[in-house]
Design a protein around this motif. Structure first.
Motif, PDB file in Angstrom:
ATOM      1  N   ALA A 167      -7.116  23.119   5.603  1.00 20.55           N
ATOM      2  CA  ALA A 167      -8.359  22.688   4.983  1.00 20.55           C
ATOM      3  C   ALA A 167      -8.935  24.429   4.590  1.00 20.55           C
ATOM      4  O   ALA A 167      -9.703  24.397   3.579  1.00 20.55           O
ATOM      5  CB  ALA A 167      -9.454  22.278   6.062  1.00 20.55           C
ATOM      6  N   VAL A 168      -8.534  25.392   5.398  1.00 17.81           N
ATOM      7  CA  VAL A 168      -9.127  26.672   5.190  1.00 17.81           C
ATOM      8  C   VAL A 168      -8.543  26.919   3.899  1.00 17.81           C
ATOM      9  O   VAL A 168      -9.120  27.785   3.073  1.00 17.81           O
ATOM     10  CB  VAL A 168      -8.920  27.563   6.352  1.00 17.81           C
ATOM     11  CG1 VAL A 168      -8.991  28.932   5.996  1.00 17.81           C
ATOM     12  CG2 VAL A 168      -9.732  27.119   7.506  1.00 17.81           C
ATOM     13  N   VAL A 169      -6.919  26.791   3.989  1.00 19.32           N
ATOM     14  CA  VAL A 169      -6.483  27.310   2.583  1.00 19.32           C
ATOM     15  C   VAL A 169      -7.020  26.588   1.312  1.00 19.32           C
ATOM     16  O   VAL A 169      -6.958  27.230   0.367  1.00 19.32           O
ATOM     17  CB  VAL A 169      -4.879  26.874   2.702  1.00 19.32           C
ATOM     18  CG1 VAL A 169      -3.996  27.210   1.670  1.00 19.32           C
ATOM     19  CG2 VAL A 169      -4.294  27.872   4.111  1.00 19.32           C
ATOM     20  N   LEU A 170      -7.275  25.334   1.383  1.00 19.45           N
ATOM     21  CA  LEU A 170      -7.568  24.669   0.477  1.00 19.45           C
ATOM     22  C   LEU A 170      -9.230  25.157  -0.291  1.00 19.45           C
ATOM     23  O   LEU A 170      -9.370  25.314  -1.071  1.00 19.45           O
ATOM     24  CB  LEU A 170      -7.879  23.019   0.560  1.00 19.45           C
ATOM     25  CG  LEU A 170      -6.506  22.447   0.670  1.00 19.45           C
ATOM     26  CD1 LEU A 170      -6.442  21.033   0.866  1.00 19.45           C
ATOM     27  CD2 LEU A 170      -5.597  22.545  -0.823  1.00 19.45           C
ATOM     28  N   THR A 171     -10.042  25.301   0.883  1.00 20.41           N
ATOM     29  CA  THR A 171     -11.337  25.793   0.471  1.00 20.41           C
ATOM     30  C   THR A 171     -11.208  27.047   0.066  1.00 20.41           C
ATOM     31  O   THR A 171     -11.906  27.497  -0.956  1.00 20.41           O
ATOM     32  CB  THR A 171     -12.081  25.884   1.859  1.00 20.41           C
ATOM     33  OG1 THR A 171     -11.648  25.476   3.090  1.00 20.41           O
ATOM     34  CG2 THR A 171     -13.671  25.434   1.720  1.00 20.41           C
TER      35      THR A 171
END
Lengths: 155, 149
Positions: free
Chosen positions: A20-24
């Motif tokens: 999720a962090v990577v996508l954000t």
């Protein structure tokens, strides 16, 4: 073994959190990305700025200020930049270089030369972000309501 | 003050992230795992000592690297082909005391390397005592001694 199972569960959750962090981050919430690219203009529509909503401390960016042809009457255009913005960022350069820079209270007025009256002008500020947290920039023609934007700088 | 906070943040951040990434990630060190570890070190360094003060930046880089590594390891565990492609396969270089010279040449392993591994792991002195010697994916040599030895 119960402890190990719990660890595995936490790890699985952690993997998704990392994803999720990577996508954000790809979207630009942590700086440089579609979500971060914004533009704004002053109430009269004479000054238009392209800026980034999210930035990181120490990163450099170019603030682009477009000035409408109606606003350019002489061979210079006076731009006023608010003092608190100039405290949060370091101005590494202005293109075209101003003829004159004068202090107006805590603000600074830059007198930027233009080639021809009645033609649109673009002024680029090369900036480096020094302060973390939120700061607001107010940039506009002298004597008029400025264009504003707020930027968040991650540590 | 700043330096202490940064160092402490990086310490706990790395602790948590590596714990999440799990045991598998960096313990079975292939050459590439080692390279990955070096890159993570490189990414951490400027925040602690150098010119780029952004902690968020370093955190994002490290999270991305480890996340890609986790995804790759998941792919590898599901597909044998991908595993072969990414890690390579172990190679047998000694079979029943017989050196397979051609394979050893291409794997760049010498007879001395094999004998050293044999001595270190099993106290083997002669080549005939080795049943199998295998060059593992991680680059080490595994020795399987003859049953009689």
């Amino acid at each position: 073994m119960a402890w190990q199972r719990r660890t595995w569960t936490i790890q699985r959750v952690g993997w998704f959190a990392m994803g999720a962090v990577v996508l954000t981050a790809l979207s630009g919430v942590f700086g440089y990305g579609p979500v971060s690219w914004r533009h704004t203009s002053d109430p009269a529509g004479l000054v238009r700025m392209e800026y980034e909503r999210f930035q990181r401390q120490g990163s450099e960016f170019t603030l682009r200020v477009d000035i409408a042809p109606e606003a350019i009457t002489g061979d210079t255009v006076p731009l006023r930049v608010n003092g608190s913005f100039l405290e949060a960022v370091e101005v590494k350069g202005i293109v075209p270089g101003p003829q004159e820079a004068r202090s107006a209270g805590s603000d600074v007025e830059y007198v930027v030369p233009v080639a021809q009256a009645g033609q649109p002008a673009t002024i680029r500020f090369a900036l480096k972000l020094r302060e973390t947290g939120s700061h607001t920039a107010e940039i506009g023609l002298v004597g008029r309501e400025p264009a504003r934007f707020t930027q968040f700088v991650y540590p | 003050m700043d330096s202490v906070l940064r160092a402490a943040f990086i310490y706990f951040f790395l602790l948590i992230v590596f714990r999440i990434a799990g045991r598998r990630t960096l313990s079975e060190m292939t050459t590439f795992d080692f390279v990955l570890l070096l890159i993570i070190g490189e990414a951490t360094e400027p925040v602690l000592l150098g010119d780029d003060p952004s902690v968020v930046h370093a955190a994002l880089v490290i999270i991305t690297l480890l996340f890609v590594n986790i995804v790759m390891s998941l792919i590898k565990s599901r597909s044998k082909t991908m595993e072969k492609l990414m890690d390579g396969v172990p190679t047998i270089i000694v079979e029943h005391g017989r050196l397979m010279q051609e394979r050893m040449n291409t794997a760049r392993v010498s007879r001395d390397d094999v004998m050293e591994a044999a001595r270190r792991m099993h106290g083997i002195e002669r080549l005939e005592q080795i049943k199998y010697a295998i060059v593992e994916v991680s680059g080490g040599i595994t020795i399987v001694p003859q049953a009689s030895a």
